[in-house]
Write a protein that holds these residues in place. Sequence first.
Motif, PDB file in Angstrom:
ATOM      1  N   ASP A   1       0.836  -1.197   0.000  1.00 55.14           N
ATOM      2  CA  ASP A   1       0.000   0.000   0.000  1.00 55.14           C
ATOM      3  C   ASP A   1       0.880   1.259   0.000  1.00 55.14           C
ATOM      4  OD1 ASP A   1      -2.800   0.790   0.051  1.00 55.14           O
ATOM      5  OD2 ASP A   1      -2.392   1.631   2.036  1.00 55.14           O
ATOM      6  N   THR A   2       1.820   1.299   0.938  1.00 51.87           N
ATOM      7  CA  THR A   2       2.757   2.428   1.009  1.00 51.87           C
ATOM      8  C   THR A   2       4.117   1.942   1.483  1.00 51.87           C
ATOM      9  OG1 THR A   2       2.162   2.971   3.297  1.00 51.87           O
ATOM     10  CG2 THR A   2       0.947   4.134   1.548  1.00 51.87           C
ATOM     11  N   LEU A   3       5.131   2.720   1.151  1.00 54.52           N
ATOM     12  CA  LEU A   3       6.497   2.499   1.629  1.00 54.52           C
ATOM     13  C   LEU A   3       7.020   3.831   2.150  1.00 54.52           C
ATOM     14  CD1 LEU A   3       7.827   0.451  -1.389  1.00 54.52           C
ATOM     15  CD2 LEU A   3       7.688  -0.404   0.945  1.00 54.52           C
ATOM     16  N   GLU A   4       7.407   3.855   3.410  1.00 56.72           N
ATOM     17  CA  GLU A   4       7.954   5.075   3.996  1.00 56.72           C
ATOM     18  C   GLU A   4       9.454   4.871   4.201  1.00 56.72           C
ATOM     19  OE1 GLU A   4       7.612   7.754   8.086  1.00 56.72           O
ATOM     20  OE2 GLU A   4       6.265   6.050   7.777  1.00 56.72           O
ATOM     21  N   GLN A   5      10.253   5.640   3.480  1.00 56.65           N
ATOM     22  CA  GLN A   5      11.706   5.538   3.593  1.00 56.65           C
ATOM     23  C   GLN A   5      12.152   6.241   4.876  1.00 56.65           C
ATOM     24  OE1 GLN A   5      13.651   3.808   1.452  1.00 56.65           O
ATOM     25  NE2 GLN A   5      11.879   3.280   0.209  1.00 56.65           N
ATOM     26  N   LEU A   6      12.822   5.491   5.735  1.00 58.32           N
ATOM     27  CA  LEU A   6      13.391   6.040   6.944  1.00 58.32           C
ATOM     28  C   LEU A   6      14.907   6.113   6.749  1.00 58.32           C
ATOM     29  CD1 LEU A   6      11.247   3.914   9.399  1.00 58.32           C
ATOM     30  CD2 LEU A   6      10.771   6.218   8.559  1.00 58.32           C
ATOM     31  N   GLU A   7      15.633   6.657   7.696  1.00 61.80           N
ATOM     32  CA  GLU A   7      17.077   6.837   7.512  1.00 61.80           C
ATOM     33  C   GLU A   7      17.796   5.533   7.191  1.00 61.80           C
ATOM     34  OE1 GLU A   7      20.881   8.401  10.070  1.00 61.80           O
ATOM     35  OE2 GLU A   7      18.955   9.371  10.395  1.00 61.80           O
ATOM     36  N   ASP A   8      17.539   4.489   7.960  1.00 62.68           N
ATOM     37  CA  ASP A   8      18.226   3.210   7.737  1.00 62.68           C
ATOM     38  C   ASP A   8      17.237   2.048   7.712  1.00 62.68           C
ATOM     39  OD1 ASP A   8      17.494   3.247  10.372  1.00 62.68           O
ATOM     40  OD2 ASP A   8      19.401   2.488  11.135  1.00 62.68           O
ATOM     41  N   ALA A   9      16.004   2.340   7.348  1.00 61.12           N
ATOM     42  CA  ALA A   9      14.957   1.322   7.354  1.00 61.12           C
ATOM     43  C   ALA A   9      13.817   1.772   6.443  1.00 61.12           C
ATOM     44  CB  ALA A   9      14.443   1.097   8.767  1.00 61.12           C
ATOM     45  N   VAL A  10      12.823   0.902   6.327  1.00 61.75           N
ATOM     46  CA  VAL A  10      11.613   1.210   5.568  1.00 61.75           C
ATOM     47  C   VAL A  10      10.425   0.761   6.409  1.00 61.75           C
ATOM     48  CG1 VAL A  10      10.241   0.551   3.543  1.00 61.75           C
ATOM     49  CG2 VAL A  10      12.680   0.975   3.283  1.00 61.75           C
ATOM     50  N   ARG A  11       9.392   1.563   6.434  1.00 56.73           N
ATOM     51  CA  ARG A  11       8.122   1.132   7.031  1.00 56.73           C
ATOM     52  C   ARG A  11       7.211   0.768   5.870  1.00 56.73           C
ATOM     53  NH1 ARG A  11       5.222   3.433  12.228  1.00 56.73           N
ATOM     54  NH2 ARG A  11       6.886   2.123  13.026  1.00 56.73           N
ATOM     55  N   ILE A  12       6.786  -0.482   5.843  1.00 54.52           N
ATOM     56  CA  ILE A  12       5.965  -0.997   4.753  1.00 54.52           C
ATOM     57  C   ILE A  12       4.539  -1.209   5.251  1.00 54.52           C
ATOM     58  CG2 ILE A  12       6.616  -3.390   5.265  1.00 54.52           C
ATOM     59  CD1 ILE A  12       6.472  -3.992   2.265  1.00 54.52           C
ATOM     60  N   ALA A  13       3.584  -0.847   4.420  1.00 53.95           N
ATOM     61  CA  ALA A  13       2.179  -1.100   4.716  1.00 53.95           C
ATOM     62  C   ALA A  13       1.642  -2.003   3.613  1.00 53.95           C
ATOM     63  CB  ALA A  13       1.388   0.199   4.775  1.00 53.95           C
ATOM     64  N   VAL A  14       1.003  -3.098   4.022  1.00 50.53           N
ATOM     65  CA  VAL A  14       0.517  -4.097   3.068  1.00 50.53           C
ATOM     66  C   VAL A  14      -0.981  -4.290   3.244  1.00 50.53           C
ATOM     67  CG1 VAL A  14       0.720  -6.493   2.284  1.00 50.53           C
ATOM     68  CG2 VAL A  14       2.757  -5.282   3.108  1.00 50.53           C
ATOM     69  N   ARG A  15      -1.719  -4.192   2.138  1.00 52.26           N
ATOM     70  CA  ARG A  15      -3.165  -4.423   2.148  1.00 52.26           C
ATOM     71  C   ARG A  15      -3.394  -5.922   2.026  1.00 52.26           C
ATOM     72  NH1 ARG A  15      -7.057  -1.290   2.164  1.00 52.26           N
ATOM     73  NH2 ARG A  15      -5.780   0.510   1.607  1.00 52.26           N
ATOM     74  N   ALA A  16      -4.059  -6.494   3.047  1.00 54.47           N
ATOM     75  CA  ALA A  16      -4.230  -7.949   3.097  1.00 54.47           C
ATOM     76  C   ALA A  16      -5.398  -8.292   4.014  1.00 54.47           C
ATOM     77  CB  ALA A  16      -2.948  -8.590   3.613  1.00 54.47           C
ATOM     78  N   PRO A  17      -6.612  -8.319   3.497  1.00 56.50           N
ATOM     79  CA  PRO A  17      -7.780  -8.530   4.354  1.00 56.50           C
ATOM     80  C   PRO A  17      -7.801  -9.855   5.093  1.00 56.50           C
ATOM     81  CG  PRO A  17      -8.423  -8.360   2.024  1.00 56.50           C
ATOM     82  CD  PRO A  17      -6.965  -8.067   2.100  1.00 56.50           C
ATOM     83  N   LYS A  18      -7.272 -10.922   4.497  1.00 54.00           N
ATOM     84  CA  LYS A  18      -7.347 -12.237   5.154  1.00 54.00           C
ATOM     85  C   LYS A  18      -6.367 -12.351   6.315  1.00 54.00           C
ATOM     86  CE  LYS A  18      -7.256 -17.201   4.381  1.00 54.00           C
ATOM     87  NZ  LYS A  18      -7.179 -18.275   3.393  1.00 54.00           N
ATOM     88  N   VAL A  19      -5.080 -12.066   6.069  1.00 53.57           N
ATOM     89  CA  VAL A  19      -4.099 -12.275   7.142  1.00 53.57           C
ATOM     90  C   VAL A  19      -4.179 -11.212   8.230  1.00 53.57           C
ATOM     91  CG1 VAL A  19      -2.503 -13.536   5.650  1.00 53.57           C
ATOM     92  CG2 VAL A  19      -2.149 -11.082   6.025  1.00 53.57           C
ATOM     93  N   THR A  20      -4.902 -10.128   7.977  1.00 55.33           N
ATOM     94  CA  THR A  20      -5.046  -9.096   9.001  1.00 55.33           C
ATOM     95  C   THR A  20      -6.286  -9.276   9.863  1.00 55.33           C
ATOM     96  OG1 THR A  20      -6.191  -7.645   7.448  1.00 55.33           O
ATOM     97  CG2 THR A  20      -3.793  -7.349   7.670  1.00 55.33           C
ATOM     98  N   GLU A  21      -7.162 -10.236   9.499  1.00 58.84           N
ATOM     99  CA  GLU A  21      -8.429 -10.359  10.230  1.00 58.84           C
ATOM    100  C   GLU A  21      -8.238 -10.650  11.714  1.00 58.84           C
ATOM    101  OE1 GLU A  21     -10.471 -13.298   7.934  1.00 58.84           O
ATOM    102  OE2 GLU A  21      -9.318 -14.966   8.738  1.00 58.84           O
TER     103      GLU A  21
END
Length: 195
Positions: free
Chosen positions: A13-33
């Motif tokens: 869904d989104t990728l947020e670039q951090l200084e030495d990392a990435v915050r990833i957001a994933v759209r996934a209705p089944k595994v998030t239930e």
Amino acid sequence: MFTGLVEEIGVVDTLEQLEDAVRIAVRAPKVTEDASPGDSIAVDGVCLTVVDNVAGVFTADVMRETLDRSRLGTYSEGSKVNLERALAAGQRMDGHIVQGHVDGVAEVVSRTPSQHWEVVRFTLPANLGRYVVEKGSITVNGTSLTVSAVGDDFFEVSLIPTTLRDTTAGDLTVGDPVNLEVDIVAKYVEKMVQG
């Protein structure tokens, strides 16, 4: 711990670039239930910790070590990913033992279709070759697969229609990078034999 049986194909869904990392957001209705902060979800075979889960989208932090050892650093918004929740006690153990710790990255060399299956050949990194055997298990992008052939610098898997349909394997093209995790049992046997 995971089994390598993909539960769902999610979308970045989104990728947020951090200084030495990435915050990833994933759209996934089944595994998030039923996902809560602190739970583990394998994303293309990489064990990530859920930081947040809102409206079918979970976020996770990916540190530099993981970005360097996997293909997670190549994702963009809209990338499709294989997803699996961690194995719960008492569940059936299909697939094979998968840790979610990527050992290396390979590339698709060729795809050879047949009437009912498809043979896919991948490069085999030199440092992993000793762990890959014909009819042994390997994890490719989080999918538990059986090695159908192996050479000095390649291995092949034969994919059934279900795998091609229910994982991202059906979308792979020549040159695509994939995450590899070799069978952990082979690594332990090697360590014990070395003394």
